[in-house]
Structures are given as C-alpha cells and as structure tokens.
Motif scaffolding. Sequence first.
Motif, PDB file in Angstrom:
ATOM      1  N   SER A 128       0.761  -1.419  -0.043  1.00 37.80           N
ATOM      2  CA  SER A 128      -0.004  -0.013   0.106  1.00 37.80           C
ATOM      3  C   SER A 128       0.857   1.474  -0.194  1.00 37.80           C
ATOM      4  N   ILE A 129       1.744   1.267  -0.976  1.00 35.46           N
ATOM      5  CA  ILE A 129       2.553   2.358  -1.046  1.00 35.46           C
ATOM      6  C   ILE A 129       2.119   3.583  -2.077  1.00 35.46           C
ATOM      7  N   ARG A 130       0.785   3.495  -2.558  1.00 34.41           N
ATOM      8  CA  ARG A 130       0.317   4.439  -3.317  1.00 34.41           C
ATOM      9  C   ARG A 130      -0.119   5.855  -2.609  1.00 34.41           C
ATOM     10  N   ASP A 131       0.110   6.865  -2.979  1.00 33.65           N
ATOM     11  CA  ASP A 131       0.046   8.144  -2.309  1.00 33.65           C
ATOM     12  C   ASP A 131      -1.422   8.582  -2.075  1.00 33.65           C
ATOM     13  N   GLY A 209       3.773  18.372 -10.652  1.00 33.04           N
ATOM     14  CA  GLY A 209       4.444  18.785  -9.856  1.00 33.04           C
ATOM     15  C   GLY A 209       4.494  17.784  -8.403  1.00 33.04           C
ATOM     16  N   LEU A 210       3.196  17.639  -8.213  1.00 35.47           N
ATOM     17  CA  LEU A 210       2.919  17.073  -6.922  1.00 35.47           C
ATOM     18  C   LEU A 210       3.064  15.255  -7.288  1.00 35.47           C
ATOM     19  N   GLN A 211       3.168  14.975  -8.398  1.00 43.58           N
ATOM     20  CA  GLN A 211       3.527  13.514  -8.664  1.00 43.58           C
ATOM     21  C   GLN A 211       4.861  13.327  -8.846  1.00 43.58           C
ATOM     22  N   LYS A 212       5.706  14.306  -9.169  1.00 37.67           N
ATOM     23  CA  LYS A 212       7.042  14.090  -9.070  1.00 37.67           C
ATOM     24  C   LYS A 212       7.617  13.912  -7.852  1.00 37.67           C
ATOM     25  N   GLU A 213       7.100  14.962  -6.918  1.00 41.52           N
ATOM     26  CA  GLU A 213       7.387  14.579  -5.548  1.00 41.52           C
ATOM     27  C   GLU A 213       7.070  13.365  -4.967  1.00 41.52           C
ATOM     28  N   MET A 214       5.988  12.978  -5.118  1.00 39.44           N
ATOM     29  CA  MET A 214       5.477  11.823  -4.756  1.00 39.44           C
ATOM     30  C   MET A 214       6.439  10.443  -5.218  1.00 39.44           C
ATOM     31  N   GLU A 215       6.579  10.632  -6.370  1.00 39.03           N
ATOM     32  CA  GLU A 215       7.777   9.650  -6.821  1.00 39.03           C
ATOM     33  C   GLU A 215       8.902   9.648  -6.022  1.00 39.03           C
ATOM     34  N   VAL A 216       9.565  10.776  -5.908  1.00 40.80           N
ATOM     35  CA  VAL A 216      10.640  10.925  -5.031  1.00 40.80           C
ATOM     36  C   VAL A 216      10.424  10.286  -3.692  1.00 40.80           C
ATOM     37  N   ILE A 217       9.548  10.419  -3.129  1.00 38.92           N
ATOM     38  CA  ILE A 217       9.304   9.920  -1.768  1.00 38.92           C
ATOM     39  C   ILE A 217       9.164   8.340  -1.807  1.00 38.92           C
ATOM     40  N   ALA A 218       8.225   7.973  -2.741  1.00 37.56           N
ATOM     41  CA  ALA A 218       8.056   6.559  -3.019  1.00 37.56           C
ATOM     42  C   ALA A 218       9.378   5.589  -3.382  1.00 37.56           C
ATOM     43  N   THR A 219      10.278   6.347  -4.195  1.00 35.91           N
ATOM     44  CA  THR A 219      11.702   5.805  -4.364  1.00 35.91           C
ATOM     45  C   THR A 219      12.524   5.608  -3.096  1.00 35.91           C
ATOM     46  N   ALA A 220      12.557   6.654  -2.395  1.00 36.75           N
ATOM     47  CA  ALA A 220      13.164   6.535  -1.123  1.00 36.75           C
ATOM     48  C   ALA A 220      12.546   5.149  -0.349  1.00 36.75           C
ATOM     49  N   HIS A 221      11.491   5.189  -0.259  1.00 35.07           N
ATOM     50  CA  HIS A 221      10.682   4.187   0.466  1.00 35.07           C
ATOM     51  C   HIS A 221      11.371   2.944   0.248  1.00 35.07           C
ATOM     52  N   LEU A 222      11.247   2.640  -1.343  1.00 34.98           N
ATOM     53  CA  LEU A 222      11.662   1.227  -1.730  1.00 34.98           C
ATOM     54  C   LEU A 222      13.174   1.011  -1.420  1.00 34.98           C
ATOM     55  N   LYS A 223      13.824   2.082  -1.653  1.00 32.33           N
ATOM     56  CA  LYS A 223      15.223   1.894  -0.997  1.00 32.33           C
ATOM     57  C   LYS A 223      15.275   1.206   0.433  1.00 32.33           C
ATOM     58  N   TRP A 388      13.048   6.168 -18.127  1.00 37.53           N
ATOM     59  CA  TRP A 388      13.738   5.103 -18.363  1.00 37.53           C
ATOM     60  C   TRP A 388      14.505   4.574 -17.047  1.00 37.53           C
ATOM     61  N   ASP A 389      14.915   5.549 -16.234  1.00 41.49           N
ATOM     62  CA  ASP A 389      16.110   5.064 -15.165  1.00 41.49           C
ATOM     63  C   ASP A 389      15.034   4.748 -13.923  1.00 41.49           C
ATOM     64  N   ASN A 390      13.776   5.199 -13.779  1.00 43.60           N
ATOM     65  CA  ASN A 390      13.087   4.990 -12.536  1.00 43.60           C
ATOM     66  C   ASN A 390      11.473   4.515 -12.761  1.00 43.60           C
ATOM     67  N   GLY A 391      11.147   4.275 -14.055  1.00 45.78           N
ATOM     68  CA  GLY A 391       9.819   3.965 -14.415  1.00 45.78           C
ATOM     69  C   GLY A 391       9.116   2.820 -13.537  1.00 45.78           C
ATOM     70  N   ARG A 392      10.313   1.790 -13.374  1.00 48.04           N
ATOM     71  CA  ARG A 392       9.744   0.461 -12.887  1.00 48.04           C
ATOM     72  C   ARG A 392       9.657   0.696 -11.247  1.00 48.04           C
ATOM     73  N   ASN A 393      10.414   1.452 -10.677  1.00 53.97           N
ATOM     74  CA  ASN A 393      10.248   1.876  -9.201  1.00 53.97           C
ATOM     75  C   ASN A 393       8.762   2.472  -8.947  1.00 53.97           C
ATOM     76  N   ASN A 394       8.754   3.755  -9.886  1.00 50.99           N
ATOM     77  CA  ASN A 394       7.751   4.504  -9.504  1.00 50.99           C
ATOM     78  C   ASN A 394       6.061   3.733  -9.881  1.00 50.99           C
ATOM     79  N   ALA A 395       6.324   2.621 -10.872  1.00 51.30           N
ATOM     80  CA  ALA A 395       5.161   1.859 -11.307  1.00 51.30           C
ATOM     81  C   ALA A 395       4.335   1.341 -10.086  1.00 51.30           C
TER      82      ALA A 395
END
Length: 489
Positions: A128-131, A209-223, A388-395
Amino acid sequence: MKSISVILPYSPIDSFDAVLQRLAGSPLVRQIFVANKGEFTSTSSKVSSWQVDSLISGKTVAAIPKIVKSDYLLLITQQQEIDFGQRALERMLQVAENTRAGMVYADFYDLKKGVRSEHPVAEFQVGSIRDNFDFGGVQFYTMHSVKNALKKFGTAPKLQFGGLYDLRLKVSVAHEIFHIQEYLYTKVESDLRASGEKIFDYVDPRNQGLQKEMEVIATAHLKRIGAYLKPKFKKLPKSKAVFPVEASVIIPVRNRERTIADAVNSVLTQKTDFPFNVIIVDNHSTDETTSILQELAAKDSRVRHLIPQRNDLAIGGCWNEGVGSEYCGKYAIQLDSDDIYNGPETLQKIVNLFRSDDYAMVIGSYKLVNVQLEEIPPGLIDHKEWTWDNGRNNALRINGLGAPRAFNTELLREIGLPNSSYGEDYAVAIRLSREYQIGRIMEPLYLCRRWEGNTDAALPIEKINRNDWYKDKIRTIEIRARQSMNKKK
C-alpha cells in the motif's frame, strides 16, 4: 492517564467551532492545534493557532515532534466536518496500545446531501505505497513511532505536497499501520464525483509537480525496504517460436454489442508492413456480440473469433486464451472492446518500437473521449511520469501504466496474466518491468471511450476497496519478489 494532541486544518465552515468544542470536551485531549495561515484566532486555553504553510508539507511534519507533547497524535487531514462517535477516541487509543501499531485508522460514515452511509476503508499492507490510499479523514499516530521514524530516516522540510505521505511510509517501516473495522466517526463528504470521474486524477497534467514529488518519496521508501531496482535490464531471450503473423490484437469481450464492431474495424483499417490479425475472445456473450463477431469473421480472414470452453474466465483469463492460441503473433497488442485505435498507423508505430530495442513490452498513450469521440477532461493520458531510469520503481506507486499495452508474446505466455478483471494488465506489466525494459510512446494511439457502460463508471465503495486492496496485493507480491532478488545479488 495517556493523552492525545489533535492537529487539524482550519475550516471556514459554520460547524468548525462545534468540532473544536467537541474535541476540547474530551478528557483525553490535551491540546488542539489548528493549522492555518493567519485566519484563525484561538479563544480557548486548550486550542492553539498554529500558523504553517500547509498541513501536508514536509516543513509542517518536521515541526510536529516539537509542538506535540502528548503520547498520541490525532491528525485530522481534511477540512470537512468530522463528528466522532461514542468513545471513538478511547477506542483508537485502546487499539493503538493493544496492537503497538504506529498508526491506526478506522472505517467511518459518509454524510452526503444529508444521507448517512457506511464507508469502509481498505486494509493496509506492504504494497500500500500509493499516495492516494484512503485512510478517511483521521489518522491516529503514536508519537513514539513518529519520533522514531523522523529520527531514523530524517525529516524532509522541502516537500510541498508529500509531508504526510512521507511520514506514514517512514512509520510503516518499523511499525504496523492498523485498520479498525469499526465506524468511529462521520465525515461530511464534499467530493461527490462518481468513481469513474476520479480515477484519472493522478495523471491530470495540472498535478505533475505533485506527482514528481510523490515519486521521489516512494523511491526513497523502496530503497529503505530493499525493493528499489537500479536501471539495469536483462536482454530478451532469443526467440525459438514460429508465429503465423507479426502482431495480433487481443480483444476480450462480453456483451458489448454497442461497441465491439467499432473496435474490430479500427484494427482492420491498420496500415502495416507486416501481417497481423485480431483475436477476439468472446466470453460467452448473451447479447448480439457473438453474432456481430461471426459476421465480421466471415467477411475477413484476419478476424479470429474464439469462444473459450471454460466458463470461469475473467479478462486476464481471456487474454491467456488469446495469447496461447495458435493464431497469436510475435507481439500481442491490447484493445478493449469499448475503445478504438486513434488512427491507421497505431500497430506500425508499436511494432517499430519493439524492433528498435530490447523491449519486453511497449505502452502507448491515449485520449479520453465520450461516446461521440469528443475529447473530455483530462484529455491526453501520456503517463509522462514514466522514465527510463526510475519508471519500474514509480510503477509501484501509481495506479496504471497507460494504453494501449503490447507484449512480447513468448514472455507473456511464460508469465501469464492473473485470471481477474481488474489489475491483470498492471500485474504483468510490473512483473515484466522487474527484469526487462518497457518502451513508451507518448503520442496518442488510442481513444478510451468513457460512458455509462464502463465497468468502473460508478462503483460502490465496497467494490472500490476490493479493487484497491487487490492492486495493493499485486504490489505486495512484487515488492517481496524484488526484495528477494536484491538479497541474492
């Protein structure tokens, strides 16, 4: 006695003072902080005006441990009127203590136009990592978990929109997010749109703009949880199969007499430098769909009309029937029975991209239109958040990847689709992205027709929750697979 601090946004509605009075009257509530931009003045010793830029910003979240001195934090996240039920605060505190959860949330009642109805919410899980997860209007945190999460993972004061999203992901790493399946409060609902009108909010270009910020947050969580994937991809296995055509369009259908001929004809008018066909998997239609397809197949040998022997197939199962048939080509390309291709070059553009690189899947873009094919908001859905570099994480954060979807048939036969009618395409897309590249076409190839007959036009809350829970379950499976894969490296 354990105490609770309350944070809620200021609201200009007439009932706001009554909300404050009810909260202040609880012996459990130690302090109430009204988040505002200077328009609120407190007249009570228990109520403080807290001037912040935004309740959802990272700067605001970073300041919470500095002002909250209680054991628990009751966070009211929306401006709608909230009316807590009998012993609701006591129940939240009791469950938080008994479960040692980092945050608890509950079902609630909706009040729409004076009518009260039950509003259950979905069960939180690893995926449940969707924003846009619906916690309702209330989140109840233990301050111990908040302080631990922010101390361990740091604050993020530069976030404009995702402060609360960032907080609950950080809390969830070491603490449970617990769902109380009891209706503990009533919320006056202001968003009266049907489900079919809300599902594209996340791809509205105004929200990029909101979606890009949420991507950064989700990517950090996956890490943090060991599920992040670097942009390194496998090469496709060498093909050993012989296919009857280069590409096949797969159309699962049941009872679409109104639209199926348009869909099939939009395939037959394609201009290509390769042979193709269209495989329609007719899932035992009971209207005129079957006779329409029989007539089309009689006129054009490229139309392959299949009726499965099984009677238990959902959309994913119909796809497996079509892809596994002897008629399927090297590439399997999606078209829904409600929709049509945007022009005669669609198949050629998709196959050209497959030929250009090592892609396991190609996804296009589409326009939302009405039955008369007139564009409707938000118009073009191009999923520019894919990179290309982060699509499969943001997916793993977003609710979809776009359309039309096209697959390397050999890989799709190997993996298969879940036999479901929601999320089946998403499941196979994120599974393929775990190992292989996905190609994107950002120009519109597809017209997605929105009408009252769409299966997601106006869903009841129970069905919405079931769909959301299932897609989160798909994410849970994928996150665990990626964690396992990373541990083996």
